[in-house]
Design a protein around this motif. Structure first.
Motif, PDB file in Angstrom:
ATOM      1  N   ASN A 115     -19.674  15.880  -0.420  1.00  0.00           N
ATOM      2  CA  ASN A 115     -20.380  17.263  -0.729  1.00  0.00           C
ATOM      3  C   ASN A 115     -20.149  17.739  -2.119  1.00  0.00           C
ATOM      4  N   HIS A 119     -23.951  19.167  -5.000  1.00  0.00           N
ATOM      5  CA  HIS A 119     -23.880  20.180  -5.874  1.00  0.00           C
ATOM      6  C   HIS A 119     -23.687  19.928  -7.466  1.00  0.00           C
ATOM      7  N   LYS A 187     -18.868  25.871   4.694  1.00  0.00           N
ATOM      8  CA  LYS A 187     -19.993  25.088   3.626  1.00  0.00           C
ATOM      9  C   LYS A 187     -20.153  23.678   3.989  1.00  0.00           C
ATOM     10  N   ASP A 191     -24.016  22.279   4.078  1.00  0.00           N
ATOM     11  CA  ASP A 191     -24.338  21.199   3.137  1.00  0.00           C
ATOM     12  C   ASP A 191     -25.072  20.289   3.998  1.00  0.00           C
TER      13      ASP A 191
END
Length: 624
Positions: A115, A119, A187, A191
């Protein structure tokens, strides 16, 4: 890999160079996306078997071991610094690597990511992509994009694998134990939507492998069905449904079992459940025929052994300690049963998405025997597989010998097929084994309804319409299926399409006896469907029956039936398919040639909830 991959897989192996063997090259291009499932098989868009013969191309999930300078290769697993991207792009052109994957017999790639990597906006260094200069200046995710595009253009199927939260080597007590150890569940879900949407227009990105080796952290265990924020069954169900409805309805959903629970010390409960919990609590996705279960096996771990040496080591046997005769029963109990037993609520393809062994310098007889025996079990069961790892480094043919393919700093390749790797005969036996090919006959779907901790409405059509019983806890079969079994307590139900397509024309909630013609459960309150309707769902308030959901079907149905009572025991037909959909509960089930036309309950028993006690089973075909 498992808890002590760092300890066990860091062996340095070496051998002499020999000529490359001339093996037949696999052609992964002869299939049509997207993929679905048919019973125990993965099938392509034409309904033909597509066996996942996969390798794990790791690196984007991280190789840093968690201590020391992350820029120092010595602080990365086996000294193999991936730079947050698939390993080896500094050593060999991507096209050469992919052609090597084809050459060892693969048709699909499990592609791990973290994850954090998704980003990470820092460009990769030029050195990290030295052999692929076109990737210079790209972020890790952009490099991942390029790898996905190159693999799929070459015909490979790609399964996205959320391996870690943070970009570091897995697996142990490392902050990556659960999908929500180092991040919020929300989150994690967002994702997944981002990643699946990103490749939605690439049909050869065929799967979402939801999370890798769910396991205990220092204080807490994951669970399967408890309804809390450590419930892996519920988390996987929720994100899978979001992926299929919000991102891409065509991808396979891969759910791995629980890799470890408990304290790894003699005298304390502990173990590796893998897929055993699915026997009594399986997944029913909003989109049918998209579920694949997966499990991992390594010789140095065991059904109750963490794989540790020293701290965390117990007296439990490792898989390599089981004899050739003993091992199959252990493997079948833990995972292979899911595919072996057809016509059950848990029946699905099983993908062994990680297994592997040390290479040239692995001299332990038990480890070698385990690999041979495990490969034979894969062959015997015609099981889908993914070897770990696919890519590694070597220097003068020395290095982390677990990989199938190694490259040195100058770009020289070392392969399992070079003639000096003891694993090669077993590997060739595996990728070249006789297998099911061609069209796979259509099989009946059997699905569990489990409103254990909330609604279990598995119908996209119903979810798009107003709530039929506001405030109640509801369960409804997938579109095209009907209810065929019901438990007295706990709210569990069983759905199937066997014998008829129950795709609805319309539905209605029944809360009274207006459609009861004959008293098929004297003294009991009866929710009965009108003619031409079948029960496809139900609602509960607490444990009390609240309503039955009936839907009309586009065929003539029988009208006379029989009462099946289950208020005092298990009343399923002998040899009934579907499996135990409500383990430890009283339950009833109609025959496959019948549909449920009504549900009976009573409030006259003092001290007992108004739970269902009987169903009205009516023949599907009307009398001639």
């Amino acid at each position: 890999m498992a808890l002590t991959r760092l300890v066990v897989a860091g062996l340095l192996l070496a051998t002499m160079a020999v000529p490359v063997r001339a093996w037949a090259v696999s052609d992964p291009t002869t299939w049509t996306a997207p993929l679905s499932t048919e019973g125990r098989y993965v099938v392509d868009a034409k309904g033909e078997r597509f066996k996942l013969k996969s390798g794990n191309w790791h690196g984007a999930s991280g190789t840093w071991t968690g201590s020391g300078d992350a820029e120092d290769p010595a602080n990365h697993h086996a000294g193999e610094k991936s730079d947050r991207i698939p390993l080896g792009l500094d050593r060999a052109p991507m096209a050469e690597m992919i052609e090597s994957f084809r050459g060892i017999g693969l048709n699909s790639i499990r592609l791990p990511f973290s994850n954090e990597m998704v980003h990470d906006t820092r460009p990769v260094s030029d050195a990290a992509v030295r052999a692929n200069p076109g990737l210079r200046g790209k972020t890790p995710l952009q490099v991942y994009d390029a790898v996905v595009a190159a693999l799929t253009s070459a015909g490979f199927a790609v399964i996205l694998n959320n391996h870690t939260n943070t970009t570091r080597w897995c697996c142990g007590v490392d902050g990556n134990e659960r999908w929500n150890t180092s991040q919020a569940t929300r989150k994690w879900e967002e994702d997944w939507l981002l990643m699946v949407k990103r490749y939605r227009n690439n049909a050869r990105v065929v799967g979402a492998d939801l999370y890798n080796e769910v396991r205990r952290n220092i204080l807490d265990d994951p669970n399967w069905g408890w309804g809390n924020d450590h419930d892996w069954h519920a988390a996987a169900q929720r994100v899978a449904d979001r992926i299929l409805t919000e991102a891409n309805p065509d991808v396979l959903i891969v759910v791995e079992g629980i890799n470890w629970y408990g304290i790894p010390a003699d005298g304390f409960p502990h173990g590796r459940p893998t897929l055993e919990p699915a026997r009594t609590l399986s997944h029913t996705l909003l989109r049918s025929r998209k579920l694949v279960y997966s499990a991992h096996f390594y010789g140095y771990t065991g059904p109750n052994h963490s794989g540790a040496t020293g701290v965390g080591e117990t007296s439990d046997p490792r898989y390599r300690d089981f004899s050739r005769e003993e091992l199959p029963a252990v493997l079948d109990r833990q995972a292979f049963f899911v595919a072996q037993q057809g016509g059950q609520h848990f029946t699905a393809p099983v993908w062994i998405s990680e297994f592997g062994s040390g290479g040239r310098e692995e001299t332990d007889p038990k480890s070698r025997a385990w690999f041979e025996n495990f490969v034979d079990h894969l062959v015997r069961n015609d099981t889908d597989f993914a070897y770990w790892p696919l890519v590694g480094w070597h220097q003068n043919r020395r290095g982390n010998g677990w990989a199938m393919l190694h490259w040195d700093a100058a770009g020289n390749r070392m392969s399992v097929d070079d003639g000096d790797d003891w694993r090669s005969p077993a590997w060739r036996r595996l990728v070249g084994a006789q297998e099911k090919t061609g069209p796979v006959p259509r099989s009946d779907a059997w699905n569990m309804l489990a409103p254990d901790h909330g609604d279990a409405v598995r119908s996209p059509r119903l979810l798009a319409e107003p709530d039929w019983d506001p405030g109640a806890r509801k369960a409804a079969c997938p579109d095209g299926q009907r209810l065929i079994g019901l438990a007295q307590t706990g709210g569990r139900g069983l759905c199937t399409e066997s014998g008829m397509d129950a795709s609805p024309l319309a539905h209605q909630a029944i809360r009274d006896e207006r459609h009861v013609v004959t008293d098929w459960a004297s003294g009991y309150t009866k929710f009965q469907c009108p003619p031409g309707h079948v029960v496809t769902g139900y609602a509960l308030r607490g444990a009390d029956m609240s309503s039955a959901l009936c839907k009309s079907v586009s065929r003539q149905l029988g009208t006379s039936g029989r009462t099946v009572w289950f208020d005092r025991g298990d009343n399923r037909p002998a040899g009934a398919r579907g499996g135990d959909f409500a383990h430890g509960r009283f339950k009833g089930q109609c025959a496959e040639t019948e549909y449920i036309g009504g549900i009976a309950w009573t409030g006259r028993v003092v001290g007992r909830a108004r739970t269902p006690d009987a169903v009205y089973c009516v023949g599907i075909n009307p009398p001639q």
